[in-house]
Each structure stands twice: as structure tokens, then as C-alpha cells.
Write an enzyme that holds these catalytic residues in place. Sequence first.
Site, PDB file in Angstrom:
ATOM      1  CD  GLU A   1      -6.467  -6.374   3.513  1.00 57.08           C
ATOM      2  OE1 GLU A   1      -6.375  -6.228   2.280  1.00 57.08           O
ATOM      3  OE2 GLU A   1      -7.402  -5.892   4.189  1.00 57.08           O
TER       4      GLU A   1
ATOM      5  NE  ARG B   1      -0.789  -8.325  -7.243  1.00 55.52           N
ATOM      6  CZ  ARG B   1      -1.284  -7.078  -7.110  1.00 55.52           C
ATOM      7  NH1 ARG B   1      -2.462  -6.774  -7.600  1.00 55.52           N
ATOM      8  NH2 ARG B   1      -0.602  -6.168  -6.468  1.00 55.52           N
TER       9      ARG B   1
ATOM     10  N   GLY C   1     -10.929   2.568 -16.935  1.00 52.13           N
ATOM     11  CA  GLY C   1     -10.909   4.009 -17.133  1.00 52.13           C
ATOM     12  C   GLY C   1     -11.324   4.433 -18.534  1.00 52.13           C
TER      13      GLY C   1
ATOM     14  CG  ASP D   1     -10.259  -6.444  -3.635  1.00 53.02           C
ATOM     15  OD1 ASP D   1     -10.028  -7.494  -3.003  1.00 53.02           O
ATOM     16  OD2 ASP D   1      -9.923  -5.325  -3.231  1.00 53.02           O
TER      17      ASP D   1
ATOM     18  CD1 TRP E   1      -3.654  -6.989  -1.020  1.00 53.32           C
ATOM     19  CD2 TRP E   1      -4.172  -7.744  -3.059  1.00 53.32           C
ATOM     20  NE1 TRP E   1      -5.019  -7.042  -1.116  1.00 53.32           N
ATOM     21  CE2 TRP E   1      -5.361  -7.509  -2.355  1.00 53.32           C
ATOM     22  CE3 TRP E   1      -4.259  -8.220  -4.377  1.00 53.32           C
ATOM     23  CZ2 TRP E   1      -6.626  -7.719  -2.906  1.00 53.32           C
ATOM     24  CZ3 TRP E   1      -5.508  -8.444  -4.917  1.00 53.32           C
ATOM     25  CH2 TRP E   1      -6.668  -8.192  -4.190  1.00 53.32           C
TER      26      TRP E   1
ATOM     27  CG  ASP F   1     -12.532  -5.343   6.355  1.00 51.52           C
ATOM     28  OD1 ASP F   1     -12.645  -5.301   5.135  1.00 51.52           O
ATOM     29  OD2 ASP F   1     -12.519  -6.423   6.999  1.00 51.52           O
TER      30      ASP F   1
END
Lengths: 243, 524
Positions: free
Chosen positions: B188, B240, B257, B349, B402, B463
Site C-alpha cells: 500500500e 510518485r 474512461g 496497480d 497511497w 487486503d
Amino acid sequence: MNLSEMTKKELYRLAVELNLANRSKMTKEELEQALDKAMSDNKTHSSTEQHKVHPSPVLPEKISPPEYPIPDRYQIDTAVLLPVNPRKEYVYWEVADNTVNRFKVQHESPEISFVLKVFGGNETDSGEELASVRVGRYGNWFFDLYVPDKMIWAEIGLMDNKGNYFAVAHSRKVRMPSDKISEMIDEETWMTVGEKIEDIYRLSGVNELDSAVPGSVRIFQEVMRFLETNASSSGTTAKREGR
Amino acid sequence: MSGCWMLVLHSHLPFVKHPEFDYFLEEHWLYEAISETYLPLLMNMKKLEEEGVPFRVTVSVTPPLADMLSDGMLMQRFEKYLDRLIELANKEKERTSGDRAQNRVAWMYLERFERLKEFYHGFLGRNVLNGYKYFMNKGSLEIITCGFTHGFLPLMNGDNAVRAQIELAVKSHEKKFGTPPKGIWLPECAYYAGLEKVLADYGIRYFFVDTHGVLYAKPRPRYGVYAPVYTSNGVAAFGRDYYSSKQVWSSKEGYPGDTCYRDFYRDIGYDLDSEYIAPYISPDGTRVFTGMKYHKITGNSEHKEIYDPEAAKSKTVEHAAHFAAEREKQIKELNGLMDRKPLVVSPYDAELFGHWWFEGPDFLANVFREIDKNPEITAVTPMEYLAEFPTNQMVEVNPSSWGDKGYYDVWLNSGNEWIYRHLHFMADAMVSLARMHSGTKEDFLNRALNQMARELFLAQSSDWAFLMTTETATEYSVRRTKEHIHNFLRLRELVDNRDFDYDFLMKLETKNSIFPEIDFRVYS
């Protein structure tokens, strides 16, 4: 269920659940009518079989999921503080029954209370008390102390009937995160980039971080909500999508 | 001057294996990720190689994922899954024969699934990890590790549990890839002050943090997030880049999208007649995604048009060109402000590409094609960058993650806080038992303690806490967490009482079988 009060999206989801034909081509009004009809039909027939596979002999038997009982607490003396964000801390604690009983005898105090304290300071000092609350024998508490960059820790203690306090257990010291650009500037920074540092930060997105793009969280939530509303309710295995 | 771009893909799935069921829905997370993400990414890399286009990708393969990808039972089930996809696509080819637009999509799937199968049985030799190793040996892929079971390190309350997560991650990585990892994707992206000491002890040279992990560091980071920083013991932290993340992630402006890309939700598993689709959904009749989807996003309304694969493909070229041009703009602007090459780090991811964003793997390949043509941008791996720029500013990195809001909220809130009391108790109990029995030669004790370590590790996966927060797979994640706590405590009783219940032990060894080589002494 009042169909006329539902949004088109909600109507559509319901249509998916009921597996209405041509639903994707329907207007809101058409969806409403079709659903109304489908649902009144359903009342006369069996209501759930409509969109499910007919049971056949090969279907696995429904087994209720196994139960895994776990204890509420462990009969230990403990206090743990975990940072949540620069403005929020979480503490859980427990005082073992043995400790409580021994304390009652030693201090000749049949009545005792439990006190949870939070301290802040540096690596080395004994710290300043930031919060103190009366609590139970075990439990958890969210504090909203804003102490960015500070070392912070928690302590659980007992108080006898004369108001004397005795510490039982304390947590590790943790450094709280910061939520802003540091005031500290090293010399070489001025030599290499100087005032341009502000521009570099602007390009780093510093002004937009509040609306920051989360890792994968948002996209998963979106997808899962969709699945939640669409998955039918049968089955012993969980039926949601994840990663 | 010019600049560098670093693509980082975090590939992870929690360990889900249910030999006790013939069909288990959560196991499909793995099969879908292989067929939709991992294979398409590797196939695109192969294509780039054949075209002579250089590329650099930093990719984490987490130990649970690597373990599942090497698990005989799971991979056999995957092969069956792929065969059924091909079978379904063949039926679909027939079913849609009267509709040209739909039929074209059915054919696209059929060809795609057959290519996947050929690639898997041919180039990969039925082992997905072979693909990663191949490109690692070519120097275009830098494979990094993660926490052993993706445990959320800042909430472990102490070094022992963190050390065990890192030590076993390194061991597992070495076993799977033949070389120790130089870098780590923190589960994470979650960092806490002092973590670098543990990382350094296991030979880790770098990790990644979110933008504000570097931006709020002390002292101020000289180059913002556009250069790595060193922690006090020389482990590097890469931050990042906000804008390149947003371009892909944002639900409003993000590329995935676009109206001509494939719609994720409309799937024949939900749309088609139940008798027809029955063999391809859950045997109890629960409708699930099959992976065959005929529609494009089209627009905001529920009305969806049929997907046009060619149009989507050319859109990935357009978006890749836009992405590269944006990076060039960013780099040029930074060139005027910095006295060294700026570095833009874009972590995602991995499963976003292919699974959520169907055309994502093609998009990434096209980005490398664009960058190859662009003299201003060089794609690099972390070790390549650190070799070129070994001198970096030393700072205290800011604790962060994040997740939503940027700190630990997602993994610690009123919906999931209850787990930590148990996880910490288990870790402490594990440490004292490991010390007490570190010299034992007794078979049962050894195996029971090893299994206790496995149960603890599996309970620690971030998770579960994550899924509890999203309030969706709550039931499964709560049950998984309780199961591992329960098993651990039961085993502990057996160990304490010298009650050699082999039946119980062996049942757990088969089911929760992660990392067969585990040694509980990692906690001693």
C-alpha cells in the site's frame, strides 16, 4: 418499492437483477413500466427463480460457512497506539484480570478505575500529557490530537479509590506524519535550486494534493458497489469481485 | 537537457486457495488477472522486443502472487479456466453470427484467448514467472518484491513482525527469481519512520512512496518528487508523480474512461439467458463476470453501443502519444528549474491494465513506442537511475501511504480496527514461541510452528482490512481474518499441550500452504 421515485440508474440495476430483456435500450419511463410489470408477474409466480439456473442434481450442496470463534481479549496488560493520519490516533488497551485483582489487594481498594492517557514529546523526554480519559478494562479509542512530526505514545493505568494513579502498560513511541511542506531547508538546496523550489513544488502538484488521486481505492470501490447491487443472493462462497 | 520516466507496476493478489471446493469465486481473481493482465503485459513486452523497441518496467511480483503462480493445483485450474473461455468464445461466435458488429467482437475474443493459450503453453512453458524472468535477464524488467504477505507495515507495532515480512519476502523472491531483490514496493506504499533500517538490513536499496511522502520530508526535498531522496542509511525513496498518476487514474479525466474503450460492467455472465451461460458462471447459479463483454463505454447513460476493437486500438495510440507529450512538457518545464535530469515516477496497480482497463496493456506498449521516438525522454529502472545519479539529498521521509487521504485511514478505522489487537498478540506469541523452540527437532512442533507462522502471515495481508473498509467483500475478508486467528490460537494450544493432532495440522498445511519452505525461526 416506489419505482417512480427511483433514478434511472437504480431502475436499471433492478432491471439487471430481474434480467429484463432490452433494458439497455429503454428510457426511464419504459424501464419503470417494464419493471412494474415484471414485479407484479413475479408475485404470482415464484419470485426468485426467474434469473437463476434451475437446480440440477450436480449442484453443490449449500454448506453454511464454518465458524471461527476468536477471543475478545487475551488476559494481558497492553496499550498500543497507532497513528491514523496527522490528526487522528487509535489506541487499544487491555488490563488482565490478574493485574486488576492484585492491584485491589495491594492498594486495599475494592473500587478502581481505568485511565487511558496519551503523551507527546521527543524520543528521549518523558513527554507532556495530551489527553486522559476514563475507560473500561479493555477497549479502543480514537483520539483527534493534531501533533504532526511529534513522538506520541499511550499509557493505560489504574486509579485507586483515593485518586492515586499507577501506570500498568504503555505503548511504543511513534512518530506522527506531517501534512505540510517542511520549514527546514538545507543549505545546499539554496545553492542548487534556490527560489525555484516553489515552482518545482507547484509542478509536483502540491496545491492539488488534497484532491489526491488515491491508489487503487476509488476504482475498486466503484466496481465493488456495482457488483454488490448486481450479484444475486445465493451461494455460500462470497460472490464479489476484488483484486 | 532531457529527463527520465519510470513505469512501476505493482502486481499483487492475496493468497486465495480453496482445495476444499471445486469452484471458488475468489480464486477467479487470479485466473482473471493472469488472462487479462499478466499475460497481455508479457505478450506486449515480447512484441516490443521483436520490434526492437527498448522498454523499461519496474514490476513487483508479491510473494503470495508468485506462490499462486507456481501452485500446481491453482495453475491446473487456470488452464481449465482458459479452455472454458475458448469453449465459450466458440459458442459465442455461433450465437452472434447474425449480427456483424457483435460477431466481430466474438471473433476478437476467440483469437485473443487462443493466442493467450499458445503464449502460455509455448513461450511461458506453462509458468507465468518464466516470462518475468526472461525480461529480467534481458535487462528490460526490474522485478522487485513486497511485504511477504502484503502486510501493512506501519500498523505492525514493532520490528519483529516487520522483519519477518521483509526477510521472507527476500527469501521468497530469491527462490522464485534466482536473485535477491534490490527494491521493494511497500504494501500500500505505506511507510513509517524507521522502516528503512529494516530494509537496509536485508539489502534493499530503494522503495517508493506517495507524492507527500517525499514532498513533506525534512528538510525540504530539493527537487520535489523529481529526484529520489536518501534516508539516513542510504536506502533511496522514489516519490510518485501526481500528474501522470492522475491522467490514468482519475475517473473523470483518466484515459480508461474514454467512450470507445470497452465497458467493464456489461458482461454476458450477467446479460445472457441463464441456461445458456450456466456452465460459465458459478455452479450455484450466481452470475459472475465471464470476461466476454461486447459493449463500449459509449457515454454516461446506460445505453451502450457495441465495442469496436479497431477503434479502441487506435485510441490507445492516440492516448499514448498524449501521455508521452505530457511527460515531455513536464520534463522541459523542469529542465528550466533543475540542475540535473528530472525523473518522473509513475506507479500503478498492474491489474488496472487489462483487467479494469481492457486496452491498458496495449496503451503501455504504445507509450514505449512513443518514447522510443522521443529524444527528450528515456525510460529507466531505479537501479539505472541510481547508477547515473548516485548522489542524492538525505531527508527524513514523511509517514504516508497511497490510500484514500494519503495516510493509514483505509487500513485503520472503526470498521476494521478490531483486527490489530489479534495480529499484535499473535506476532508477540510467535516471537516467544520461536525463541523457546528454536532448537527443536520434534517433527510436530516444527511443523505446527511453521504453520502458525503461515497463519499469522496470511492474517496480516492488508487486503482484508482494505476489503472491510470498502464494505463489499466484507464477509469473506472477516471470515479469512478470523480463520487465520483461530487456526493460530488452536495450533498454539496444541504446541503448549504437546497435543500432536496431525489431522488438524495436515488439513491446514494443505489449505493455507503459502511458501512451503517457511521456517518459523524467522521470528526468533
